[in-house]
Design a protein around this motif. Structure first.
Motif, short mmCIF file in Angstrom:
data_model
loop_
_atom_site.label_atom_id
_atom_site.label_comp_id
_atom_site.label_asym_id
_atom_site.label_seq_id
_atom_site.Cartn_x
_atom_site.Cartn_y
_atom_site.Cartn_z
N VAL A 2 -1.00 -11.70 -4.30
CA VAL A 2 -0.35 -12.49 -5.18
C VAL A 2 -1.22 -13.03 -5.80
N GLN A 3 -0.54 -13.71 -7.06
CA GLN A 3 -1.23 -14.98 -7.33
C GLN A 3 -0.40 -16.51 -7.88
N SER A 25 3.22 -15.59 -7.98
CA SER A 25 3.31 -14.38 -8.28
C SER A 25 3.34 -13.35 -7.27
N ARG A 27 4.19 -9.47 -4.64
CA ARG A 27 5.15 -8.74 -3.95
C ARG A 27 4.83 -9.65 -2.61
N ASN A 77 9.65 -18.81 -3.98
CA ASN A 77 7.73 -18.12 -4.06
C ASN A 77 6.99 -19.81 -4.24
N THR A 78 7.26 -20.63 -3.81
CA THR A 78 6.95 -22.24 -3.97
C THR A 78 6.57 -22.24 -2.23
#
Length: 126
Positions: A2-3, A25, A27, A77-78
């Motif tokens: 992840v980034q 961001s 997967r 995704n947070t």
């Protein structure tokens, strides 16, 4: 992998509140434990809080227990850090981190975590 990108830092008076966000961001965000760390000038980076991949289990440093709350929204995704009753000693750059380890181990594994954000500055004035 992840980034991670943090946001939400800023200047706040003592006793105030801020909410930090960390957007991921890549997967499989929901397979990562997520943590928040901070680094004040001249000090080492320290563990603040961690949350398990499911969001059910959370862990805190004693210095923030009862004032800060970590949470995550896997659909967005947070991961968040709600900071209340802020003190001048909370002033630091705050970083989020991700790893496929157990959330309760993120503090001791800080030098080996999979991914880090760039940090967001929180300044608490007295």
């Amino acid at each position: 992998q992840v980034q991670l990108v943090e946001s939400g830092g800023g200047l706040v008076q003592a006793g105030g509140s801020l909410r930090l966000s960390c957007a991921a961001s890549g997967r499989a965000f929901s397979t990562y434990a997520m943590g928040w760390f901070r680094q004040a000038p001249g000090k080492e980076r320290e563990f603040i809080a961690a949350v398990s991949w499911s969001g059910i289990s959370t862990y805190y440093a004693d210095s923030v227990k009862g004032r800060f709350t970590i949470s995550r929204d896997n659909a967005k995704n947070t991961v968040y850090l709600q900071m209340n009753s802020l003190k001048p000693e909370d002033t630091a750059v705050y970083y989020c981190a991700a790893d496929r380890t157990y959330a309760q181990d993120m503090g001791v594994m800080k030098d080996a975590l999979d991914a880090w954000g760039q940090g967001t500055l929180v300044t608490v004035s007295s």
